[in-house]
Design a protein around this motif. Structure first.
Motif, PDB file in Angstrom:
ATOM      1  N   ASP A 370       0.836  -1.207   0.000  1.00 29.30           N
ATOM      2  CA  ASP A 370       0.000   0.000   0.000  1.00 29.30           C
ATOM      3  C   ASP A 370       0.869   1.255   0.000  1.00 29.30           C
ATOM      4  N   LEU A 371       1.939   1.236   0.815  1.00 29.98           N
ATOM      5  CA  LEU A 371       2.840   2.391   0.881  1.00 29.98           C
ATOM      6  C   LEU A 371       3.616   2.538  -0.425  1.00 29.98           C
ATOM      7  N   SER A 372       3.918   1.418  -1.071  1.00 27.86           N
ATOM      8  CA  SER A 372       4.614   1.456  -2.352  1.00 27.86           C
ATOM      9  C   SER A 372       3.767   2.151  -3.409  1.00 27.86           C
ATOM     10  N   VAL A 373       2.458   1.824  -3.430  1.00 27.45           N
ATOM     11  CA  VAL A 373       1.525   2.461  -4.373  1.00 27.45           C
ATOM     12  C   VAL A 373       1.394   3.951  -4.068  1.00 27.45           C
ATOM     13  N   LYS A 374       1.288   4.267  -2.786  1.00 29.27           N
ATOM     14  CA  LYS A 374       1.165   5.664  -2.359  1.00 29.27           C
ATOM     15  C   LYS A 374       2.411   6.470  -2.763  1.00 29.27           C
ATOM     16  N   LEU A 375       3.562   5.844  -2.616  1.00 34.33           N
ATOM     17  CA  LEU A 375       4.825   6.503  -2.969  1.00 34.33           C
ATOM     18  C   LEU A 375       4.897   6.763  -4.471  1.00 34.33           C
ATOM     19  N   GLU A 376       4.463   5.751  -5.254  1.00 35.31           N
ATOM     20  CA  GLU A 376       4.486   5.917  -6.709  1.00 35.31           C
ATOM     21  C   GLU A 376       3.561   7.056  -7.135  1.00 35.31           C
ATOM     22  N   ARG A 377       2.396   7.098  -6.516  1.00 37.15           N
ATOM     23  CA  ARG A 377       1.428   8.151  -6.846  1.00 37.15           C
ATOM     24  C   ARG A 377       1.997   9.532  -6.519  1.00 37.15           C
ATOM     25  N   LYS A 378       2.632   9.633  -5.366  1.00 38.57           N
ATOM     26  CA  LYS A 378       3.219  10.910  -4.945  1.00 38.57           C
ATOM     27  C   LYS A 378       4.306  11.350  -5.929  1.00 38.57           C
ATOM     28  N   LEU A 379       5.155  10.411  -6.332  1.00 43.06           N
ATOM     29  CA  LEU A 379       6.251  10.717  -7.244  1.00 43.06           C
ATOM     30  C   LEU A 379       5.728  11.179  -8.598  1.00 43.06           C
ATOM     31  N   GLU A 380       4.758  10.432  -9.153  1.00 48.30           N
ATOM     32  CA  GLU A 380       4.232  10.765 -10.473  1.00 48.30           C
ATOM     33  C   GLU A 380       3.526  12.112 -10.459  1.00 48.30           C
ATOM     34  N   ASN A 381       2.801  12.417  -9.390  1.00 52.68           N
ATOM     35  CA  ASN A 381       2.129  13.713  -9.280  1.00 52.68           C
ATOM     36  C   ASN A 381       3.132  14.867  -9.172  1.00 52.68           C
ATOM     37  N   GLN A 382       4.223  14.633  -8.474  1.00 54.40           N
ATOM     38  CA  GLN A 382       5.253  15.669  -8.360  1.00 54.40           C
ATOM     39  C   GLN A 382       5.929  15.919  -9.708  1.00 54.40           C
ATOM     40  N   LYS A 383       6.149  14.848 -10.460  1.00 53.22           N
ATOM     41  CA  LYS A 383       6.733  15.007 -11.802  1.00 53.22           C
ATOM     42  C   LYS A 383       5.801  15.817 -12.700  1.00 53.22           C
ATOM     43  N   ASN A 406      -1.653   3.693 -16.543  1.00 51.72           N
ATOM     44  CA  ASN A 406      -1.056   2.853 -15.495  1.00 51.72           C
ATOM     45  C   ASN A 406      -1.898   2.804 -14.221  1.00 51.72           C
ATOM     46  N   GLY A 407      -3.045   3.508 -14.253  1.00 56.45           N
ATOM     47  CA  GLY A 407      -3.939   3.483 -13.097  1.00 56.45           C
ATOM     48  C   GLY A 407      -3.457   4.299 -11.915  1.00 56.45           C
ATOM     49  N   VAL A 408      -2.603   5.288 -12.192  1.00 58.61           N
ATOM     50  CA  VAL A 408      -2.099   6.162 -11.118  1.00 58.61           C
ATOM     51  C   VAL A 408      -3.035   7.356 -10.991  1.00 58.61           C
ATOM     52  N   ARG A 409      -3.575   7.551  -9.825  1.00 56.89           N
ATOM     53  CA  ARG A 409      -4.568   8.605  -9.600  1.00 56.89           C
ATOM     54  C   ARG A 409      -3.904   9.967  -9.462  1.00 56.89           C
ATOM     55  N   LEU A 410      -4.472  11.013 -10.100  1.00 55.33           N
ATOM     56  CA  LEU A 410      -3.985  12.381  -9.953  1.00 55.33           C
ATOM     57  C   LEU A 410      -4.480  12.965  -8.633  1.00 55.33           C
ATOM     58  N   SER A 411      -3.618  13.688  -7.953  1.00 57.34           N
ATOM     59  CA  SER A 411      -4.062  14.394  -6.749  1.00 57.34           C
ATOM     60  C   SER A 411      -4.896  15.593  -7.174  1.00 57.34           C
ATOM     61  N   ARG A 440     -13.691  10.664 -14.355  1.00 58.98           N
ATOM     62  CA  ARG A 440     -14.387   9.375 -14.374  1.00 58.98           C
ATOM     63  C   ARG A 440     -13.603   8.321 -13.598  1.00 58.98           C
ATOM     64  N   VAL A 441     -12.288   8.408 -13.681  1.00 58.19           N
ATOM     65  CA  VAL A 441     -11.445   7.454 -12.958  1.00 58.19           C
ATOM     66  C   VAL A 441     -11.521   7.701 -11.465  1.00 58.19           C
ATOM     67  N   HIS A 442     -11.598   8.973 -11.088  1.00 58.70           N
ATOM     68  CA  HIS A 442     -11.572   9.328  -9.667  1.00 58.70           C
ATOM     69  C   HIS A 442     -12.894   9.052  -8.965  1.00 58.70           C
ATOM     70  N   GLU A 443     -14.012   9.131  -9.726  1.00 59.02           N
ATOM     71  CA  GLU A 443     -15.325   9.010  -9.095  1.00 59.02           C
ATOM     72  C   GLU A 443     -15.530   7.656  -8.417  1.00 59.02           C
ATOM     73  N   PRO A 444     -15.244   6.511  -9.098  1.00 57.34           N
ATOM     74  CA  PRO A 444     -15.400   5.207  -8.427  1.00 57.34           C
ATOM     75  C   PRO A 444     -14.484   5.064  -7.218  1.00 57.34           C
ATOM     76  N   GLN A 445     -13.296   5.647  -7.321  1.00 58.52           N
ATOM     77  CA  GLN A 445     -12.362   5.557  -6.207  1.00 58.52           C
ATOM     78  C   GLN A 445     -12.899   6.298  -4.988  1.00 58.52           C
ATOM     79  N   ARG A 446     -13.565   7.441  -5.226  1.00 58.25           N
ATOM     80  CA  ARG A 446     -14.142   8.210  -4.121  1.00 58.25           C
ATOM     81  C   ARG A 446     -15.291   7.426  -3.471  1.00 58.25           C
ATOM     82  N   VAL A 447     -16.122   6.785  -4.324  1.00 58.86           N
ATOM     83  CA  VAL A 447     -17.249   5.989  -3.806  1.00 58.86           C
ATOM     84  C   VAL A 447     -16.721   4.844  -2.952  1.00 58.86           C
ATOM     85  N   GLN A 448     -15.665   4.196  -3.433  1.00 58.77           N
ATOM     86  CA  GLN A 448     -15.078   3.066  -2.710  1.00 58.77           C
ATOM     87  C   GLN A 448     -14.513   3.517  -1.367  1.00 58.77           C
TER      88      GLN A 448
END
Length: 457
Positions: A370-383, A406-411, A440-448
């Motif tokens: 979980d932390l690995s996914v979170k780290l990847e998301r943080k890195l990609e958003n910073q880039k 790649n299924g990486v969510r934007l902040s 559209r990608v973010h909406e299901p994630q918010r519901v979940q």
């Protein structure tokens, strides 16, 4: 009318004409005085020589010097010789002129500060340091001190000579059927030149003088480069005793060298002294100390220095974090390494791939997916944020597409920044479809996420 001008009037007139570059009038004046059996002082002639030298009329200045005794019946004194040496050494440096200057210098019965200083500068310009040092040592014996400019030139040029990589060495290659010799550059420079520089510095300090700040820094830097930190510390103590404003920068130079050579005890004492006397170490000092301690595996002290750094409001940079992250990864402390990398990303620093990969591998090794996914998301958003802030909109567009694939969510902040930059550049229509896809990608994630929170309640 048989009226004779006195020396003061003649000297004033020569100076008056010289300042206005009326050299023909000076010649006329001097010839008229001699023709009427008047006396021309050596000071008047030295003034004329100085002005001729300033204008680059070296031959005329030398001709006047040669005619002093034969035409004007005046014996050259130190003032005249000093002006001639000034012309030959500072205004017209060449081997021929320096040889002439040396012949004049050796005829002076009691060379003074300016005679010796002019010769030192001229010899240094031509790289004749042995001769310059010989003059300096003779001055030191008789208690004559060089001018500050001559002292700066001598020490500075010796340091420069020490750092030069132009010298070559002949190396014989014997592991072939037919041995041969090659010329190899001496990358260490001319180390023999630094000791005379230290000798000159010590001598002038003992006489109550001190070189310029720039020259002191150059001397300390060269000593540190050669690994002679003991001598560099002595120079630093002298600078501190004299209470010069450059002492803070001097501490930074020596501290970095001590850390680079892993002189832990000396570096620790010097760092403690900096804090004790109220100096605020620069970022380069903190980075050097933290990097040294991390390489030695002393993470407790490295973390302590990092805390002091934050307490003194010195903002860390990427090098600070990378040194600590690598050290914690080395000892398999995934938690601290992850926190430091996340903190680094929050400050806008993008780590090297190796650093990120090291932490990511450590997280996966300890089943922290979980932390690995979170780290990847943080890195990609910073880039993405970096691309947007730099105005690289095409690259930012492709980056968002790749993140979605790649299924990486934007902040929320990254998405708003992306939208704002495209809107400001008048290209919002191009990004409109992509922004809808992110929504559209973010909406299901918010519901979940909402369901998970409800279940927890």
């Amino acid at each position: 009318m048989d009226f004779q001008f006195d020396d003061d009037v003649i000297e004033y007139m020569v100076d008056f004409f010289g300042r206005r570059k009326l050299f023909d009038d000076i010649k006329c004046l001097l010839k008229t005085i001699v023709a009427h059996k008047g006396q021309v002082s050596s000071k008047a002639l030295s003034i004329c020589i100085r002005f001729l030298g300033r204008e680059g009329r070296v031959d005329e200045a030398l001709s006047l010097f040669d005619e002093m005794e034969s035409v004007f019946g005046c014996k050259p004194d130190n003032l005249v010789c000093n002006n001639v040496l000034y012309v030959l050494c500072k205004k017209q440096s060449s081997e021929e002129m320096i040889e002439l200057a040396l012949s004049i210098f050796h005829k002076i019965e009691s060379p003074d500060t300016y005679s010796c200083s002019n010769m030192i500068v001229g010899l240094c310009r031509l790289g004749r340091f042995e001769a310059a040092l010989e003059i300096f040592r003779k001055m030191d014996k008789v208690g004559v001190h060089p001018t500050r400019s001559a002292m700066n030139v001598l020490i500075g040029d010796l340091c420069l000579m020490s750092s030069k990589e132009g010298s070559v060495e002949k190396v014989k290659v014997t592991n072939t059927r037919r041995p041969y010799s090659i010329l190899v550059p001496n990358m260490g420079g001319n180390r023999a030149a630094i000791q005379p520089a230290v000798e000159v510095f010590s001598a002038v300090v003992n006489s109550g003088l001190l070189p310029s700040t720039y020259v002191v820094f150059r001397l300390m830097s060269e000593l540190c480069r050669l690994g002679n930190t003991g001598e560099a510390l002595k120079v630093l103590r002298i600078v501190e005793e004299k209470k010069l404003t450059c002492v803070d920068e001097g501490y930074s130079i020596v501290m970095k060298a001590l850390c680079d050579h892993r002189r832990v005890e000396e570096a620790g004492k010097l760092f403690g002294r900096m804090l004790e006397i109220g100096f605020k170490p620069k970022l380069v000092v903190y980075n050097s100390v933290i990097s040294m301690l991390c390489k030695l595996g002393d993470l407790d002290n490295a973390n302590g220095v990092f805390e002091i750094m934050n307490k003194n409001r010195c903002t860390p940079d990427s090098l600070t974090y990378i040194a600590l992250i690598h050290a914690y990864c080395e000892c398999k402390n995934w938690k601290v390494a992850y926190e430091l990398l996340m903190e680094m990303l929050s400050l806008g620093w993008i780590p090297h791939f190796h650093t990120y990969n090291l932490v990511d591998s450590l997280l996966r090794e300890h089943d922290q997916f979980d932390l690995s996914v979170k780290l990847e998301r943080k890195l990609e958003n910073q880039k993405l944020l970096k691309l947007c802030k730099e105005g690289q909109l095409d690259a930012a567009y492709e980056k968002v597409k790749l993140m979605l694939e790649n299924g990486v969510r934007l902040s929320a902040y990254a998405r708003d920044t992306f939208k704002h930059e495209f809107q400001r550049s008048g290209k919002l229509e191009i990004a409109h479809e992509l922004l809808e896809m992110t929504q559209r990608v973010h909406e299901p994630q918010r519901v979940q996420e909402t369901k998970k929170l409800t279940e927890l309640d």
